[in-house]
Scaffold this motif. Structure first.
Motif, PDB file in Angstrom:
ATOM      1  N   SER A   1      75.935   9.029  66.986  1.00 47.39           N
ATOM      2  CA  SER A   1      75.804   7.581  66.932  1.00 47.39           C
ATOM      3  C   SER A   1      74.525   7.213  66.197  1.00 47.39           C
ATOM      4  CB  SER A   1      75.789   7.002  68.347  1.00 47.39           C
ATOM      5  OG  SER A   1      74.691   7.523  69.065  1.00 47.39           O
ATOM      6  N   ASP A   2      74.391   5.930  65.924  1.00 53.27           N
ATOM      7  CA  ASP A   2      73.245   5.483  65.143  1.00 53.27           C
ATOM      8  C   ASP A   2      71.930   5.561  65.914  1.00 53.27           C
ATOM      9  OD1 ASP A   2      74.711   4.836  62.837  1.00 53.27           O
ATOM     10  OD2 ASP A   2      75.423   3.014  63.822  1.00 53.27           O
ATOM     11  N   ASN A   3      71.977   5.670  67.210  1.00 49.81           N
ATOM     12  CA  ASN A   3      70.755   5.812  68.007  1.00 49.81           C
ATOM     13  C   ASN A   3      70.893   7.059  68.871  1.00 49.81           C
ATOM     14  OD1 ASN A   3      68.341   5.388  69.247  1.00 49.81           O
ATOM     15  ND2 ASN A   3      69.056   3.725  70.548  1.00 49.81           N
ATOM     16  N   PRO A   4      70.597   8.226  68.318  1.00 44.00           N
ATOM     17  CA  PRO A   4      70.948   9.482  68.983  1.00 44.00           C
ATOM     18  C   PRO A   4      69.885  10.009  69.931  1.00 44.00           C
ATOM     19  CG  PRO A   4      70.087   9.958  66.822  1.00 44.00           C
ATOM     20  CD  PRO A   4      69.994   8.464  66.993  1.00 44.00           C
ATOM     21  N   VAL A   5      69.001   9.152  70.424  1.00 43.89           N
ATOM     22  CA  VAL A   5      67.877   9.636  71.223  1.00 43.89           C
ATOM     23  C   VAL A   5      68.353  10.352  72.486  1.00 43.89           C
ATOM     24  CG1 VAL A   5      65.817   8.948  72.501  1.00 43.89           C
ATOM     25  CG2 VAL A   5      66.363   7.850  70.331  1.00 43.89           C
ATOM     26  N   LYS A   6      69.334   9.775  73.173  1.00 42.63           N
ATOM     27  CA  LYS A   6      69.819  10.406  74.399  1.00 42.63           C
ATOM     28  C   LYS A   6      70.442  11.768  74.113  1.00 42.63           C
ATOM     29  CE  LYS A   6      70.638   6.128  76.998  1.00 42.63           C
ATOM     30  NZ  LYS A   6      71.641   5.289  77.700  1.00 42.63           N
ATOM     31  N   THR A   7      71.151  11.858  73.010  1.00 37.99           N
ATOM     32  CA  THR A   7      71.760  13.134  72.651  1.00 37.99           C
ATOM     33  C   THR A   7      70.705  14.181  72.357  1.00 37.99           C
ATOM     34  OG1 THR A   7      73.674  11.995  71.721  1.00 37.99           O
ATOM     35  CG2 THR A   7      73.310  14.272  71.021  1.00 37.99           C
ATOM     36  N   VAL A   8      69.688  13.799  71.588  1.00 43.39           N
ATOM     37  CA  VAL A   8      68.614  14.737  71.247  1.00 43.39           C
ATOM     38  C   VAL A   8      67.855  15.156  72.504  1.00 43.39           C
ATOM     39  CG1 VAL A   8      66.462  15.014  69.968  1.00 43.39           C
ATOM     40  CG2 VAL A   8      68.390  13.841  68.911  1.00 43.39           C
ATOM     41  N   LEU A   9      67.586  14.197  73.390  1.00 41.50           N
ATOM     42  CA  LEU A   9      66.884  14.523  74.628  1.00 41.50           C
ATOM     43  C   LEU A   9      67.706  15.486  75.478  1.00 41.50           C
ATOM     44  CD1 LEU A   9      64.523  14.119  76.553  1.00 41.50           C
ATOM     45  CD2 LEU A   9      65.663  12.078  77.438  1.00 41.50           C
ATOM     46  N   SER A  10      69.006  15.249  75.575  1.00 40.47           N
ATOM     47  CA  SER A  10      69.866  16.164  76.331  1.00 40.47           C
ATOM     48  C   SER A  10      69.853  17.560  75.714  1.00 40.47           C
ATOM     49  CB  SER A  10      71.295  15.618  76.374  1.00 40.47           C
ATOM     50  OG  SER A  10      71.344  14.348  76.993  1.00 40.47           O
ATOM     51  N   SER A  11      69.905  17.619  74.391  1.00 44.26           N
ATOM     52  CA  SER A  11      69.864  18.914  73.705  1.00 44.26           C
ATOM     53  C   SER A  11      68.570  19.651  73.990  1.00 44.26           C
ATOM     54  CB  SER A  11      70.039  18.706  72.194  1.00 44.26           C
ATOM     55  OG  SER A  11      71.280  18.114  71.904  1.00 44.26           O
ATOM     56  N   LEU A  12      67.469  18.918  73.950  1.00 46.63           N
ATOM     57  CA  LEU A  12      66.169  19.543  74.208  1.00 46.63           C
ATOM     58  C   LEU A  12      66.069  20.061  75.637  1.00 46.63           C
ATOM     59  CD1 LEU A  12      63.723  17.130  72.346  1.00 46.63           C
ATOM     60  CD2 LEU A  12      64.286  19.477  71.728  1.00 46.63           C
ATOM     61  N   LEU A  13      66.563  19.289  76.589  1.00 45.12           N
ATOM     62  CA  LEU A  13      66.505  19.725  77.983  1.00 45.12           C
ATOM     63  C   LEU A  13      67.332  20.993  78.191  1.00 45.12           C
ATOM     64  CD1 LEU A  13      66.704  16.290  79.857  1.00 45.12           C
ATOM     65  CD2 LEU A  13      64.696  17.741  79.513  1.00 45.12           C
TER      66      LEU A  13
ATOM     67  N   PRO B   1      58.836  22.680  65.681  1.00 48.17           N
ATOM     68  CA  PRO B   1      58.654  22.201  67.065  1.00 48.17           C
ATOM     69  C   PRO B   1      59.365  23.073  68.101  1.00 48.17           C
ATOM     70  CG  PRO B   1      59.120  20.363  65.615  1.00 48.17           C
ATOM     71  CD  PRO B   1      59.352  21.597  64.809  1.00 48.17           C
ATOM     72  N   LEU B   2      60.553  23.569  67.765  1.00 49.59           N
ATOM     73  CA  LEU B   2      61.252  24.444  68.706  1.00 49.59           C
ATOM     74  C   LEU B   2      60.494  25.755  68.901  1.00 49.59           C
ATOM     75  CD1 LEU B   2      64.989  23.942  67.647  1.00 49.59           C
ATOM     76  CD2 LEU B   2      63.828  23.001  69.648  1.00 49.59           C
ATOM     77  N   LEU B   3      59.938  26.305  67.826  1.00 53.89           N
ATOM     78  CA  LEU B   3      59.107  27.504  67.953  1.00 53.89           C
ATOM     79  C   LEU B   3      57.869  27.232  68.802  1.00 53.89           C
ATOM     80  CD1 LEU B   3      59.247  29.028  64.354  1.00 53.89           C
ATOM     81  CD2 LEU B   3      60.203  30.003  66.447  1.00 53.89           C
TER      82      LEU B   3
ATOM     83  N   VAL C   1      71.314  28.227  72.113  1.00 60.04           N
ATOM     84  CA  VAL C   1      71.801  28.048  70.740  1.00 60.04           C
ATOM     85  C   VAL C   1      72.635  26.784  70.633  1.00 60.04           C
ATOM     86  CG1 VAL C   1      73.247  29.033  68.935  1.00 60.04           C
ATOM     87  CG2 VAL C   1      71.726  30.516  70.255  1.00 60.04           C
ATOM     88  N   THR C   2      73.535  26.569  71.604  1.00 58.93           N
ATOM     89  CA  THR C   2      74.388  25.379  71.587  1.00 58.93           C
ATOM     90  C   THR C   2      73.567  24.106  71.667  1.00 58.93           C
ATOM     91  OG1 THR C   2      76.135  26.656  72.691  1.00 58.93           O
ATOM     92  CG2 THR C   2      76.349  24.251  72.691  1.00 58.93           C
ATOM     93  N   GLY C   3      72.504  24.134  72.487  1.00 64.86           N
ATOM     94  CA  GLY C   3      71.664  22.949  72.625  1.00 64.86           C
ATOM     95  C   GLY C   3      71.002  22.538  71.333  1.00 64.86           C
ATOM     96  N   CYS C   4      70.803  23.487  70.422  1.00 60.79           N
ATOM     97  CA  CYS C   4      70.155  23.179  69.152  1.00 60.79           C
ATOM     98  C   CYS C   4      71.106  22.602  68.117  1.00 60.79           C
ATOM     99  CB  CYS C   4      69.499  24.439  68.586  1.00 60.79           C
ATOM    100  SG  CYS C   4      68.135  25.079  69.571  1.00 60.79           S
ATOM    101  N   VAL C   5      72.406  22.736  68.331  1.00 59.96           N
ATOM    102  CA  VAL C   5      73.380  22.338  67.308  1.00 59.96           C
ATOM    103  C   VAL C   5      73.217  20.878  66.888  1.00 59.96           C
ATOM    104  CG1 VAL C   5      75.833  21.998  66.857  1.00 59.96           C
ATOM    105  CG2 VAL C   5      75.035  24.126  67.900  1.00 59.96           C
ATOM    106  N   PRO C   6      73.142  19.910  67.819  1.00 62.91           N
ATOM    107  CA  PRO C   6      72.993  18.514  67.376  1.00 62.91           C
ATOM    108  C   PRO C   6      71.742  18.285  66.539  1.00 62.91           C
ATOM    109  CG  PRO C   6      73.614  18.613  69.685  1.00 62.91           C
ATOM    110  CD  PRO C   6      73.273  20.001  69.288  1.00 62.91           C
ATOM    111  N   LEU C   7      70.680  19.052  66.789  1.00 67.65           N
ATOM    112  CA  LEU C   7      69.434  18.853  66.057  1.00 67.65           C
ATOM    113  C   LEU C   7      69.587  19.194  64.581  1.00 67.65           C
ATOM    114  CD1 LEU C   7      66.886  20.343  68.612  1.00 67.65           C
ATOM    115  CD2 LEU C   7      67.690  17.998  68.407  1.00 67.65           C
TER     116      LEU C   7
END
Length: 704
Positions: free
Chosen positions: A564-576, A642-644, A615-621
């Protein structure tokens, strides 16, 4: 349950910060050179004269050179994240500010709460080191006087309390605090002198080491890396703490003359200097003496004594004291700004945000932190707190890396993330003028939305017709019933609103909006179609903005929900998901490898699942769009670096004992009490969107 919902919204509200350089009560007086010396002073401190010996003598041997190189590169990953955030938001606060903007008020408060105690205790810790080093040079006269006169020869035996009161350390801590309170420019120039003396001392040490060098020491007793790869990594983990002062540069963002250019350059210069100094120091002591004979407490002195160059001890003493003095000034500067910015945001009493009219420094915050550091310098036993401070630093670095990623994927220009052309700006200008006319009473200010027969057109590039206003008359009684729901919807979506202080036609904008630095259509630019659907039955259709119309016209069928155009929640979920999985992996690899080698199927399965989730959590990023417009400095290879950084810090965090985590939990619990008793009710962000019976009409139209 309404109160619980209100608390949930409060802890998630985010600080609205302009990405442009704004006027500040603090003076922008720090050049790029000043910023560099602030960073170098804080990064070196006492580390180059103590940490080099600990790594070489106890962990890596001559391979300490490699350990410091690895530690510097890993620390640079975190520094790059700080730099992007600092140039994007050129205000003081560093990790606290970035967490507040991206992760919400509660996380921001806790990071700021930790940042304050880290810097205050850092001043106290370095003051104790300064006192001990100076006392050692003069033959322990201060210690003997204290024991004989004040304690009658009996040491204190109280947990967490020093064995004797270190009065000299308290004086040193107070002196650094007063210097910082007298003025930023004065303290920066003074710190520069001490840092230059320190660098000159290290260069002299390295030069003299070449004269007396015995290169056979590099391969004795087990070779260049006697502890193997594990020793090098252990040394790198210890050496990482030596580079942790780079965040002082981020604290200085609001007082930098040109933060967008000066901050990246100063970070680079600071790291190059610090890495060379640490590697040079490690090289010097390992070519002068056998690494097994190095005294970890005073490595340079013992190394030169081994080659009968005792005259160098005076030079080393001067350099060490100057290095620690420069570090003291930089750390005192940091805790003053950490306290000041939280007071300015209302999360702690506003008195801490008061500044001097002459020095333009936060004197109340400076002296308050200074008093605590003086008390800690005199009475606290830091042996039991060193790991506690290190753990908080690593947590801070993880949060900043998360904030950097979140802000990179968060649209900053408009709701679709599209760069606005001149036609879009004109369109929004017209909408704001209409809004201002309503607020000034030129349009009937009641709760009736008349049908609009005029077409609301967008820019010529879109050729999309806007929806018409719905006709619905709402009585005051009905509005009272609907107000809580409207407030909930608005507050729930205000977190993603753009903070824009560059208002067009500023003289026409309502005073309330100017004071809060927001444009009239700020809320409508951030609200999405779903929330409009929620508000329509309550208020009738709201007038769309150009950004909404553009978004609707550019939607493509079949797009995945997470893009979506505001993907903050998706990115936060991926990071967690990534962070939790990484913690599981590191814990198993660090403590359970023997069981896995013994064919423990359960642990093996958990390890495999955690690896797949990481690995799956990084896919959206790697699939979502990054928004890089107008970011002065960009972390390269986003999101890899940042992930490193996150992985590196998690690895270092896993080596701490359970007691250290308990100490962190206790301190965090105290912070939660302070926040829920005071901060949540006095936060400046709590007044961003006031919805009251008398101002409901104005508020609803202002953000429409």
């Amino acid at each position: 349950m309404n109160w619980l919902r209100d608390v949930g919204r409060a802890v998630r509200r985010k600080k609205h910060v302009s990405s442009t350089q704004q006027p500040s009560i603090l003076v922008r007086c720090l050049s790029t050179a000043d910023l560099s010396f602030v960073g170098i002073g804080c990064m070196l401190g006492s580390g180059v004269y103590i940490l080099t010996g600990e790594v070489a003598a106890e962990m890596a041997g001559p391979a300490a050179i490699i350990s410091f190189l690895i530690a510097g590169i890993v620390a640079l990953f975190s520094a790059l994240c700080y730099t992007e955030c600092a140039t994007r938001f050129p205000e003081t606060g560093a990790s606290y500010l970035y967490a507040y903007v991206s992760l919400g008020e509660l996380i921001g408060f806790l990071i700021g709460w930790n940042a304050i105690i880290i810097r205050i205790l850092a001043v106290s810790f370095v003051s104790r080191g300064w006192s001990a080093y100076f006392d050692n040079v003069i033959g322990a006269r201060v210690l003997n006087f204290t024991m004989d006169v004040l304690l009658d020869g009996a040491e204190w035996e109280v947990p967490l309390v020093s064995s004797y009161p270190d009065i000299l350390a308290g004086v040193v801590s107070l002196s650094a605090t007063v210097l910082v309170a007298l003025g930023t420019e004065l303290s920066a120039k003074t710190g520069r002198v001490f840092v230059l003396i320190n660098i000159a001392t290290v260069l002299m040490v390295i030069a003299v080491a070449f004269v007396y060098a015995d290169y056979s020491h590099l391969v004795k007793h087990g070779g260049f890396a006697p502890m193997g790869y594990g020793g090098i990594i252990k040394g790198a983990a210890a050496g990482f703490a030596g580079y942790s002062g780079f965040e002082a540069i981020a604290f200085a963002a609001e007082e930098a003359k040109d933060p967008k250019k000066g901050l990246p350059i100063s970070v680079g210069l600071s790291f190059v200097t610090a890495i060379l100094v640490y590697m040079g120091g490690a090289f010097a002591i390992t070519v002068l003496a056998d690494w097994q004979n190095i005294n970890a407490a005073s490595p340079f002195v013992s190394a030169f004594e081994a080659v009968d160059a005792k005259w160098m001890s005076i030079v080393i003493a001067v350099g060490a004291l100057c290095s620690m003095t420069g570090g003291l000034i930089a750390c005192a500067y940091c805790f003053a700004r950490a306290i000041f910015v939280m007071g300015r945001d209302g999360l702690i009493p506003a008195i801490f945000a008061r500044t001097s009219t002459t020095s333009h420094t936060p004197t109340v915050a400076t002296m308050f932190g200074g008093i605590i550091s003086v008390i800690a310098s005199i009475f606290v036993n830091f042996v039991a707190l060193i790991e506690f401070l290190s753990l908080m630093i690593f947590v801070e670095f993880v949060i900043v890396a998360m904030a950097c990623i979140l802000m990179r994927y968060n649209p900053t220009r408009d709701h679709c993330g599209k760069e606005r052309n001149i036609e879009h700006v004109v369109q929004e200008q017209k909408q704001r003028q209409t809004c201002n006319k309503e607020l000034s009473g030129e349009i009937n200010n009641d709760m009736t939305y008349q049908s609009d027969n005029d077409q609301h057109s967008t820019s010529s590039s879109t050729d999309v017709q806007a929806p018409r206003f719905a006709s619905e008359e709402i009585t005051p009684a009905e509005m009272d019933k609907r107000r809580p729901t409207v407030t909930a919807i608005i507050e729930g979506h205000e977190q993603s609103c753009e903070y824009n202080k560059d208002l067009p036609a500023e003289s026409e904008v309502n005073n309330h909006d100017v004071a809060n630095g927001r444009s009239c259509n700020r809320f409508s630019a951030s609200i999405n179609n779903e929330s409009i659907g929620e508000l329509t039955p309550l208020l009738g259709s709201l007038p769309p903005t150009s950004s909404q119309i553009l978004c609707q016209s550019e939607k493509k069928p079949g797009r995945l929900l997470w893009s979506s155009d505001n993907p903050v929640k998706t990115v936060l979920s991926s990071l967690l998901v990534f962070i939790v999985s990484t913690i599981v992996i590191v814990w198993i690899v660090s403590y359970k490898m023997e069981e896995i080698r013994g064919d423990n199927d359960v642990l093996t399965f958990i390890l495999m699942v955690a690896a797949m989730l990481a690995v799956t959590g990084c896919v959206p990023l790697f699939m979502l769009k990054q928004y890089t417009d107008e970011i002065p400095f960009k972390v390269p290879l986003m999101p890899f670096i940042p992930l490193l950084s996150i992985v590196s810090n998690i690895i270092l965090m896993m080596r701490f004992e359970p007691l250290t985590w308990i100490e962190l939990g206790v301190w965090t619990a105290i912070g939660l009490v302070v926040y829920f008793v005071y901060g949540i009710r006095h936060s400046k962000e709590a007044g961003i969107l006031p919805i009251t019976p008398n101002r409901y009409t104005q508020a609803s139209k202002t953000y429409s």
